[in-house]
Write a protein that holds these residues in place. Structure first.
Motif, PDB file in Angstrom:
ATOM      1  N   GLN A  45       0.806  -1.217   0.000  1.00  0.00           N
ATOM      2  CA  GLN A  45       0.000   0.000   0.000  1.00  0.00           C
ATOM      3  C   GLN A  45       0.840   1.269   0.000  1.00  0.00           C
ATOM      4  OE1 GLN A  45      -2.524  -0.243   3.431  1.00  0.00           O
ATOM      5  NE2 GLN A  45      -3.798  -1.849   2.567  1.00  0.00           N
ATOM      6  N   TRP A  46       2.062   1.187   0.479  1.00  0.00           N
ATOM      7  CA  TRP A  46       2.916   2.369   0.634  1.00  0.00           C
ATOM      8  C   TRP A  46       3.999   2.366  -0.431  1.00  0.00           C
ATOM      9  CZ3 TRP A  46       3.970   1.023   6.426  1.00  0.00           C
ATOM     10  CH2 TRP A  46       2.791   1.198   7.167  1.00  0.00           C
ATOM     11  N   SER A  47       4.478   3.544  -0.765  1.00  0.00           N
ATOM     12  CA  SER A  47       5.594   3.647  -1.704  1.00  0.00           C
ATOM     13  C   SER A  47       6.853   3.084  -1.039  1.00  0.00           C
ATOM     14  CB  SER A  47       5.837   5.113  -2.083  1.00  0.00           C
ATOM     15  OG  SER A  47       6.373   5.821  -0.972  1.00  0.00           O
ATOM     16  N   GLU A  48       7.839   2.744  -1.857  1.00  0.00           N
ATOM     17  CA  GLU A  48       9.091   2.236  -1.293  1.00  0.00           C
ATOM     18  C   GLU A  48       9.747   3.270  -0.399  1.00  0.00           C
ATOM     19  OE1 GLU A  48      11.827   0.552  -4.082  1.00  0.00           O
ATOM     20  OE2 GLU A  48      10.480  -1.100  -4.574  1.00  0.00           O
ATOM     21  N   GLY A  59      14.043   0.877  13.011  1.00  0.00           N
ATOM     22  CA  GLY A  59      15.343   0.210  13.094  1.00  0.00           C
ATOM     23  C   GLY A  59      15.367  -1.129  12.390  1.00  0.00           C
ATOM     24  N   ASP A  60      14.541  -1.284  11.362  1.00  0.00           N
ATOM     25  CA  ASP A  60      14.433  -2.551  10.636  1.00  0.00           C
ATOM     26  C   ASP A  60      15.445  -2.569   9.490  1.00  0.00           C
ATOM     27  OD1 ASP A  60      13.702  -4.810   9.169  1.00  0.00           O
ATOM     28  OD2 ASP A  60      11.579  -4.566   9.681  1.00  0.00           O
ATOM     29  N   THR A  61      16.654  -2.992   9.800  1.00  0.00           N
ATOM     30  CA  THR A  61      17.722  -2.999   8.798  1.00  0.00           C
ATOM     31  C   THR A  61      17.485  -4.039   7.705  1.00  0.00           C
ATOM     32  OG1 THR A  61      19.050  -4.438  10.219  1.00  0.00           O
ATOM     33  CG2 THR A  61      19.463  -2.062  10.368  1.00  0.00           C
ATOM     34  N   ASP A  62      16.747  -5.109   8.004  1.00  0.00           N
ATOM     35  CA  ASP A  62      16.457  -6.113   6.976  1.00  0.00           C
ATOM     36  C   ASP A  62      15.628  -5.508   5.848  1.00  0.00           C
ATOM     37  OD1 ASP A  62      17.837  -8.068   8.381  1.00  0.00           O
ATOM     38  OD2 ASP A  62      16.036  -8.850   9.360  1.00  0.00           O
ATOM     39  N   GLU A  66      16.698  -4.878   1.934  1.00  0.00           N
ATOM     40  CA  GLU A  66      15.881  -5.368   0.811  1.00  0.00           C
ATOM     41  C   GLU A  66      15.593  -4.257  -0.192  1.00  0.00           C
ATOM     42  OE1 GLU A  66      12.202  -7.240   1.989  1.00  0.00           O
ATOM     43  OE2 GLU A  66      13.204  -8.257   3.651  1.00  0.00           O
ATOM     44  N   LEU A  67      15.404  -3.042   0.309  1.00  0.00           N
ATOM     45  CA  LEU A  67      15.082  -1.909  -0.552  1.00  0.00           C
ATOM     46  C   LEU A  67      16.324  -1.234  -1.142  1.00  0.00           C
ATOM     47  CD1 LEU A  67      12.337  -0.252   1.676  1.00  0.00           C
ATOM     48  CD2 LEU A  67      11.964  -1.533  -0.448  1.00  0.00           C
ATOM     49  N   GLY A  68      17.495  -1.677  -0.711  1.00  0.00           N
ATOM     50  CA  GLY A  68      18.729  -1.047  -1.169  1.00  0.00           C
ATOM     51  C   GLY A  68      18.921   0.336  -0.562  1.00  0.00           C
TER      52      GLY A  68
END
Length: 114
Positions: A45-48, A59-62, A66-68
């Motif tokens: 639903q949200w943009s990258e 703080g979600d580094t994973d 994934e998004l670069g």
């Protein structure tokens, strides 16, 4: 000499405190939704860019990986949203201290210490 008229893009918009408050409220709602529901119901639903900012707040580094994305890319983009084009450039040149301080206040409201 060309007869074409010069394009005027107008004066760059400078976000107000009300704009920053609205952004803060939106990001807090999104971060709380991810905490409550996980990422699955929201990522599509949200943009990258929005996902990256929320991931940064949480703080979600994973997800950032994934998004670069990195802290630097997220903060550099957010600087213009917070301070406008010229103010954002100045904050980038100053090491993003204003942008980092703003995100620190949002994290504090969220109850996240980083």
């Amino acid at each position: 000499m060309s007869d074409a008229k010069r394009i005027s893009w107008g004066k760059p918009r400078k976000p107000t405190d009300a704009d920053r408050d609205a952004l803060r409220d939106d990001l807090l709602a999104k971060a709380r939704a991810v905490r409550a529901d996980g990422w699955s119901p929201h990522r599509e639903q949200w943009s990258e860019g929005q996902v990256a900012i929320v991931a940064y707040l949480l703080g979600d580094t994973d997800v950032l990986t994934e998004l670069g994305e990195s802290e630097g890319t997220v903060l550099s983009r957010a600087a213009a949203d917070l301070f406008g084009f010229h103010g954002g450039r100045k904050d980038i040149e100053a090491g993003l201290s204003g942008t980092q301080a703003w995100f620190d206040t949002v994290r504090k409201a969220l109850g996240t210490a980083t």
